[in-house]
Design a protein around this motif. Sequence first.
Motif, short mmCIF file in Angstrom:
data_model
loop_
_atom_site.label_atom_id
_atom_site.label_comp_id
_atom_site.label_asym_id
_atom_site.label_seq_id
_atom_site.Cartn_x
_atom_site.Cartn_y
_atom_site.Cartn_z
N UNK A 9 -16.23 -4.18 11.30
CA UNK A 9 -16.89 -3.41 10.24
C UNK A 9 -16.08 -2.15 10.00
N UNK A 10 -15.01 -2.32 9.20
CA UNK A 10 -14.08 -1.22 8.99
C UNK A 10 -13.50 -1.25 7.59
N UNK A 11 -13.09 -0.08 7.14
CA UNK A 11 -12.37 0.05 5.87
C UNK A 11 -10.88 0.05 6.18
N UNK A 12 -10.15 -0.82 5.48
CA UNK A 12 -8.72 -0.96 5.79
C UNK A 12 -7.97 -1.38 4.52
N UNK A 13 -7.11 -0.50 4.03
CA UNK A 13 -6.29 -0.80 2.85
C UNK A 13 -4.83 -0.68 3.26
N UNK A 14 -4.07 -1.75 3.10
CA UNK A 14 -2.67 -1.75 3.49
C UNK A 14 -1.80 -2.19 2.32
N UNK A 15 -0.64 -1.61 2.18
CA UNK A 15 0.31 -2.04 1.16
C UNK A 15 -0.13 -1.68 -0.24
N UNK A 16 0.38 -2.44 -1.20
CA UNK A 16 0.07 -2.19 -2.60
C UNK A 16 -1.34 -2.65 -2.93
N UNK A 17 -1.87 -2.11 -4.02
CA UNK A 17 -3.23 -2.46 -4.44
C UNK A 17 -3.22 -2.75 -5.93
N UNK A 18 -3.65 -3.92 -6.37
CA UNK A 18 -4.02 -5.06 -5.54
C UNK A 18 -2.79 -5.69 -4.87
#
Length: 450
Positions: A9-18
Motif C-alpha cells: 500500500x504505497x505510492x510509487x512513480x518511476x520513470x516517465x509518465x505515462x
Amino acid sequence: MTITHRLPQERRITGTFPGPKSAALTERRRKAVSAGVSSLVPVYAADADGGVVVDVDGNSFIDLGAGIAVTSVGASNPAVAAAVTEQSTHFAHTCFTITPYEGYVEVAELLAELTPGDHEKRSALFNSGAEAVENAIKVARLATGRDAVVAFDHAYHGRTNLTMALTAKAMPYKTNFGPFAPEVYRMPMSYPFRDEAGLSGVDAANRAILAIEKQLGGDQVAALIIEPIQGEGGFIVPAPGFLPTLSAWATANGVVFIADEVQTGFARTGSWFASDDEGIVPDLMTLAKGIAGGLPLAAVVGRAELMDAVHPGGLGGTYGGNPIACAAAVASIAQMREHDLAGRARHIEEIVMPRLRALADATGVIGDVRGRGAMLAIEFVRPGTAEPDADITKRVAAAALEAGVIILTCGTYGNVIRLLPSLVIDDALLLEGIGVLEDAVHASQKGNTP
C-alpha cells in the motif's frame, strides 16, 4: 479493522509518465476503441488492491476514486475473489428468468433486510445503475397508472435514453443524443452553497412542490426520483428537511418516491444507505456500484405492492442477477458487516474533512467543502466570488495524478473534486493522498504544478 492487503500500500512513480507500456496501449486503443469512450487517466491498470492501483509500467497510485464508488471493499478483496471463484466452478450463467438459482434469492433477501423500512419488500436484479433506474420508472408508471416523472437540477441517473432525460447535465451525457423520453420534468434542487441565503431545506422543498403542483398537478405524477446526495452533479448535499418534505408530499399524493442510491449506497455515507441518514423510507430504491465488489450488478428494491404489481415477465433481462455477480454481492455485504465499513466511512470523514476545511481556509479558491462519510468534495471558485472555476479543478486533478494520486472531478460546472476512497484504505495511505491533493491545490492556485 484488520485486512491483509496483497499489494504494498504505497505510492510509487518511476520513470516517465505515462510509461512506455501505457503509451503503447494508448496507441493500440486509438486504433480499436471508439473515441466516444474516454478515460480520466492515461495509464493502464495491471493490478489493484486495497487503496492502490498499479499500472502496466509498475507505477503504484493511491486510488481516491474506487472506480466511482464501486470497489468499496477493495478492488481484489480476497473474500469476494473466493466467492467468485467458487461460483464460477459450478456455473457462470443460466438466466434467472429461465432456470433460477439461490444466489439471486439470497441477494434479494439481504436487500429487504438492509434497506430502510420494516414493510414487506421485493427486489429485481439488473446489470447497471441506469438499467435499475429505467425499471424503477417502469414499476412506478405501471403501479400508479400515471406518466409524469419528476427529476431535479444537477441530477445524474444514467446514459440510456430515459436516464439521459432524467439527467440534468448536457455535455458529455446528452449533447446530440436526443430526442429523449417524454414526460420528464425538472425541478429546482436544494444546493446550499448556491441557494439564496436563508433558504431552508423545507423552503427549498416547498419551492419544488409548488412548481410541481402548478406545472403538472400532483395527481399526474407517477414518480419523483432523486439522489439523496447528488453524485455527478457535484456531491450536493441538500439542506436538512429537503428530502423528508418531498417524501411526505409524495406519500400524500400517491407519488412513488424513488431514492437513487447507486452511488451513495452500501456504507459509502456512513450508514448502509444515505436515506437512513435523512430518516426517509423510499418507496423504491435503485442500487448498484458498491453492491458487488466490482462485478456488474444492480437492483430495484421496494414496497411489495409496487414491485408485485408488474405482470410476470415485465421485469428481467438475460444477464440480470448473474450468479457470479450475486455471489460477489453476498460476499461484499458480509465484508461490510464484518469490518463495519459504515463506521469506517464515518472515520474517513472524521480524519479527512478537517484537512479539506483547512485547505479551503488557506487557499481562498475553495468555495465549499461538503459530503458525508467517504463521499466528500471540494468546490473550486474564483477567489472572492462564487463563480465556478473549472480550470483550476482540471489542473489539480492532473497534478495529483502525476504525483501518484487518482482523484475524480464532477459537478454541473466541472469545478468539483470528489473523493471516493475504498472503505478499506489504510489511514496512512489515505492521508498521504490528501497531502498530495493539498500540494496540488497550492501549486495549481499559482498556475504551476508540484
